[in-house]
Scaffold this motif. Structure first.
Motif, short mmCIF file in Angstrom:
data_model
loop_
_atom_site.label_atom_id
_atom_site.label_comp_id
_atom_site.label_asym_id
_atom_site.label_seq_id
_atom_site.Cartn_x
_atom_site.Cartn_y
_atom_site.Cartn_z
N LYS A 136 7.95 16.13 -3.97
CA LYS A 136 8.90 17.22 -3.75
C LYS A 136 8.50 18.20 -2.64
O LYS A 136 9.36 18.79 -1.98
N ILE A 137 7.19 18.38 -2.39
CA ILE A 137 6.77 19.39 -1.43
C ILE A 137 6.03 18.82 -0.22
O ILE A 137 5.69 19.55 0.70
N GLY A 138 5.75 17.50 -0.25
CA GLY A 138 5.01 16.91 0.87
C GLY A 138 5.77 17.07 2.17
O GLY A 138 6.90 16.61 2.31
N GLY A 139 5.16 17.75 3.13
CA GLY A 139 5.85 18.11 4.37
C GLY A 139 6.11 16.95 5.30
O GLY A 139 5.43 15.93 5.27
N GLU A 140 7.10 17.12 6.15
CA GLU A 140 7.41 16.11 7.16
C GLU A 140 6.42 16.20 8.31
O GLU A 140 5.80 17.24 8.55
N VAL A 141 6.26 15.11 9.03
CA VAL A 141 5.48 15.08 10.26
C VAL A 141 6.45 14.78 11.38
O VAL A 141 7.09 13.73 11.40
N LYS A 142 6.56 15.71 12.31
CA LYS A 142 7.52 15.59 13.40
C LYS A 142 7.18 14.40 14.32
O LYS A 142 6.03 13.96 14.38
N PRO A 143 8.16 13.88 15.05
CA PRO A 143 7.89 12.79 15.99
C PRO A 143 6.79 13.16 16.97
O PRO A 143 6.80 14.26 17.54
N HIS A 190 6.02 8.14 16.47
CA HIS A 190 6.22 7.92 15.04
C HIS A 190 6.34 9.24 14.31
O HIS A 190 6.03 10.31 14.85
N GLN A 191 6.80 9.16 13.08
CA GLN A 191 7.04 10.35 12.27
C GLN A 191 7.02 9.95 10.80
O GLN A 191 6.97 8.78 10.45
N SER A 192 7.08 10.96 9.92
CA SER A 192 7.34 10.71 8.50
C SER A 192 8.17 11.87 7.97
O SER A 192 8.03 13.00 8.43
N GLU A 193 9.02 11.56 7.01
CA GLU A 193 9.96 12.55 6.50
C GLU A 193 9.37 13.29 5.30
O GLU A 193 8.31 12.95 4.79
N LEU A 194 10.08 14.33 4.87
CA LEU A 194 9.70 15.05 3.67
C LEU A 194 9.64 14.10 2.48
O LEU A 194 10.39 13.13 2.41
N ASN A 195 8.75 14.40 1.57
CA ASN A 195 8.72 13.64 0.32
C ASN A 195 9.64 14.33 -0.69
O ASN A 195 9.28 15.35 -1.27
#
Length: 282
Positions: free
Chosen positions: A140-147, A238-243
């Protein structure tokens, strides 16, 4: 020497190797990450947020972590005095950046023969390990990592940085798996994060040019199973989205860098004290 399936690395800028670690080995890494969380110090609490530069780019705690194990918290996990606003077990964003040198469990897997074999397949001659991180991506709170491109932060001439990313839980579309722009590693470096050449500035680190706006339509998801390895070219975006899910997405990651006829930039944020050297992979 084992031959690992890296065919897609040159084409796409990344390669996925399934079952790189056994379930037991992935569990050992996972437990090591949990232990870090349990033993997080009460002082020196810092926030890591890729959107808010003031939260870490102005923070000497971040800059001084090249040869230490430092703890970085999620945005909103701490108040202005560093007191926890959430349960300690879900407060951390990541721990870094010398786990590979100072923690026995992470050191064991970073310098594993399987890692060395992959580095040799990729053509590394005298590789070192400049940094490592355990990333939490809590429910629920794991932050996103921008491209981004890893070479933006760990620049060498010529470009040589390569990421090794190992999830200790399944990385899914719901809990924040990696996304890539396939082939973007062939288009060069977009910008760099450097130590601010302006003395007495409030900002210790600055970008040499604005980050480009990457179209989300270009990204493809790379969900992977626990214990897999994702090998990441230093120039691939690369990136990753919010959890947003109920499940965490823990991962251990480190970077391999060539030193044979390669110059590590003195402008990079990550700098060891004078006289120290990044540990050699082999």
């Amino acid at each position: 020497m084992s031959k690992w399936p890296l065919d897609q690395y040159d084409v796409n800028g990344f390669a996925v190797i399934e079952d790189f670690l056994t379930e037991e080995e992935a569990n050992e890494l996972h437990e090591a990450g949990l232990e870090l969380c349990k033993n997080a110090p009460e002082n020196d609490r810092a926030v890591f947020n890729t959107e808010n530069k003031s939260s870490h780019l102005k923070d000497k705690y971040f800059l001084n972590s090249a040869n230490k194990i430092h703890y970085f918290y999620e945005n909103g996990a701490l108040d202005d005095q560093g007191n926890l606003l959430v349960n300690k077990s879900v407060s951390l964003n990541k721990v870094g950046h010398a786990l590979h040198a100072l923690n026995p469990t992470f050191k064991k897997y970073t310098f594993d023969e399987r890692v060395k074999n992959i580095a040799k397949q990729l053509g590394f001659k005298k590789p070192t390990i400049p940094q490592s991180m355990f990333i939490y991506k809590n429910p629920k709170i794991g932050g996103e990592v921008k491209p981004h491109q890893d070479a933006t932060y760990l620049h060498t001439e010529p470009i040589s940085i390569t990421g090794f990313w190992i999830p200790t839980e399944d990385a899914t579309l719901e809990n924040g798996c990696l996304w890539f722009i396939k082939g973007s590693h062939k288009h060069g470096l977009d910008n760099r994060l450097i130590r601010n050449p302006v003395r007495n500035s409030d900002e210790f680190l600055v970008y040499d040019k604005p980050s480009p706006a990457y179209s989300q339509d270009l990204f493809v998801a790379a969900p992977v199973k626990k214990g897999s390895l994702v090998v990441i070219h230093g120039l691939v975006v690369h990136q990753s989205e919010l959890n947003r899910s109920e499940k965490s997405r823990f991962a251990y990651t480190f970077h391999v860098m060539e030193t044979d006829n390669v110059k590590y930039s003195p402008e990079n944020w990550l700098q060891l004290p004078k006289g120290e050297h990044f540990p050699e992979l082999y």
